[in-house]
Design a protein around this motif. Structure first.
Motif, PDB file in Angstrom:
ATOM      1  N   ASN A 146       0.826  -1.215   0.000  1.00  0.00           N
ATOM      2  CA  ASN A 146       0.000   0.000   0.000  1.00  0.00           C
ATOM      3  C   ASN A 146       0.856   1.259   0.000  1.00  0.00           C
ATOM      4  O   ASN A 146       0.582   2.191  -0.750  1.00  0.00           O
ATOM      5  CB  ASN A 146      -0.947   0.010   1.209  1.00  0.00           C
ATOM      6  N   GLY A 162      -6.395   1.984   1.360  1.00  0.00           N
ATOM      7  CA  GLY A 162      -5.019   1.516   1.564  1.00  0.00           C
ATOM      8  C   GLY A 162      -4.429   1.925   2.909  1.00  0.00           C
ATOM      9  O   GLY A 162      -3.920   1.091   3.664  1.00  0.00           O
ATOM     10  N   LYS A 206       1.994   5.669  -7.302  1.00  0.00           N
ATOM     11  CA  LYS A 206       0.809   6.294  -7.907  1.00  0.00           C
ATOM     12  C   LYS A 206       0.916   7.821  -7.871  1.00  0.00           C
ATOM     13  O   LYS A 206       0.702   8.488  -8.871  1.00  0.00           O
ATOM     14  CB  LYS A 206      -0.443   5.819  -7.161  1.00  0.00           C
ATOM     15  N   ASN A 236       1.251   3.580  -3.191  1.00  0.00           N
ATOM     16  CA  ASN A 236       0.862   4.998  -3.146  1.00  0.00           C
ATOM     17  C   ASN A 236       1.983   5.883  -3.658  1.00  0.00           C
ATOM     18  O   ASN A 236       1.753   6.803  -4.443  1.00  0.00           O
ATOM     19  CB  ASN A 236       0.534   5.421  -1.710  1.00  0.00           C
TER      20      ASN A 236
HETATM   21 MG   LIG Z   1      -3.534   3.657  -1.760  1.00  0.00          MG
END
Ligand SMILES: [Mg+2]
Ligand SMILES: Nc1ncnc2c1ncn2[C@@H]1O[C@H](COP(=O)(O)OP(=O)(O)OP(=O)(O)O)[C@@H](O)[C@H]1O
Length: 289
Positions: A188, A254, A195, A192
């Motif tokens: 997670n 997340g 992302k 992240n």
């Molecule tokens: Mg996330």
């Protein structure tokens, strides 16, 4: 303790009597001090016991509330699935059977309905996975974090395609914990970081560990979109998102999963960030874990 002996005579009998008096006085003083000490110890013990009872009570209430919330999200996720499947099924049937009699506008509406049901289905899946993580018993073992993080980075290869990430991987120790759950934490956090650096031409992701006071401090730092620090605590809540799905997709679960797992391992979680300047997410694990 001041002496009350005053020698007025040299007679050994007198001396003995005086010394006996002095001894008796000292004994009385010691007794009274011992009593005072006992009283204070008793008071302090009672206060500590009351505080402990209160803490235990609060803990029990918190645990019960947590369990209730977890059971609730689990059954909500299950109960939401059936009507959602009906909605999807009938919309698809309408598309297939009546599609050619419908106006282009009506067909577009059906397409949008289906897309929304898919989004909702993903949200339910994520909520279920959160409820499962929260309920599954921990299976603690010795976990080597260095290879685990390497595997997670490799697993997230699809999110790196066409990008050159400047990875800064620090030395990571072995810890005691549930391997599958700790993997989820790194997935997670690193997911992240990947992302939210998507629009950054020179993405840099740093992962490391610093020894703290009785605990180990881990962090994942990126130079991506960042966030308003005012909401740093909110981000760990269920379905809490700061970025619009058109810019960055996601369910907003997340970090809630990360917090739950780390709390279950006896650690803490928090994040720091500034808009446009990147973000750093931290978690701790007790040293013996
Ligand atoms: Mg996330
Ligand atoms: N590295 C990061 N940089 C900037 N913002 C972040 C970062 N990590 C999390 N956030 C912010 O915190 C919100 C919550 O993160 P979280 O991981 O819980 O959800 P998500 O990534 O949106 O969706 P999911 O993880 O469920 O797919 C994100 O929507 C984003 O706004």
């Amino acid at each position: 303790m001041s002496s009350s002996v005053q020698l007025r005579s040299t007679d050994p009998q007198d001396l003995i009597r005086l010394l006996q008096e002095e001894l008796a006085q000292t004994n009385r003083e010691v007794m009274s001090l011992t009593l005072e000490l006992d009283k204070r110890v008793e008071q302090r013990t009672a206060a500590l016991q009351a505080a402990q009872r209160e803490l235990e009570c609060k803990n029990a209430r918190l645990e019960a509330a947590n369990r209730e919330l977890e059971a609730f999200s689990y059954s909500v996720s299950h109960d939401l699935r059936a009507p959602l499947r009906h909605l999807q099924g009938f919309t698809q049937a309408l598309q297939e059977e009546g599609g050619d009699q419908l106006s282009p506008e009506a067909r577009e509406y059906l397409r949008l309905i289906l897309r929304s049901t898919e989004t909702m289905s993903t949200l339910i899946d994520d909520l279920l996975s959160f409820a499962r993580t929260a309920q599954k018993p921990l299976q603690p073992e010795q976990v080597e974090l260095a290879p685990l993080v390497q595997q997670v980075v490799a697993q997230l290869r699809p999110e790196q395609s066409g990008r050159t990430i400047n990875w800064q991987l620090g030395v990571l120790p072995a810890v005691r914990g549930d391997e599958a759950m700790l993997r989820q934490v790194w997935l997670n956090l690193i997911g992240n970081a990947l992302k939210y650096t998507r629009n950054q031409p020179q993405p840099r992701i740093e992962i490391g560990c610093r020894p703290g006071d009785g605990e180990l401090l881990f962090f994942v730092k990126d130079n991506g979109a960042g966030f308003d620090p005012k909401y740093a605590e909110k981000l760990f809540g269920i379905f809490q998102r700061l970025h619009h799905p058109s810019e960055f997709e996601g369910s907003g679960l997340g970090l809630a999963i990360v917090r739950r797992i780390i709390e279950r391992h006896g650690g803490r979680t928090w994040g720091e960030g500034a808009p446009g300047l990147g973000a750093t997410f931290y978690f701790t694990l007790p040293r013996e874990s």
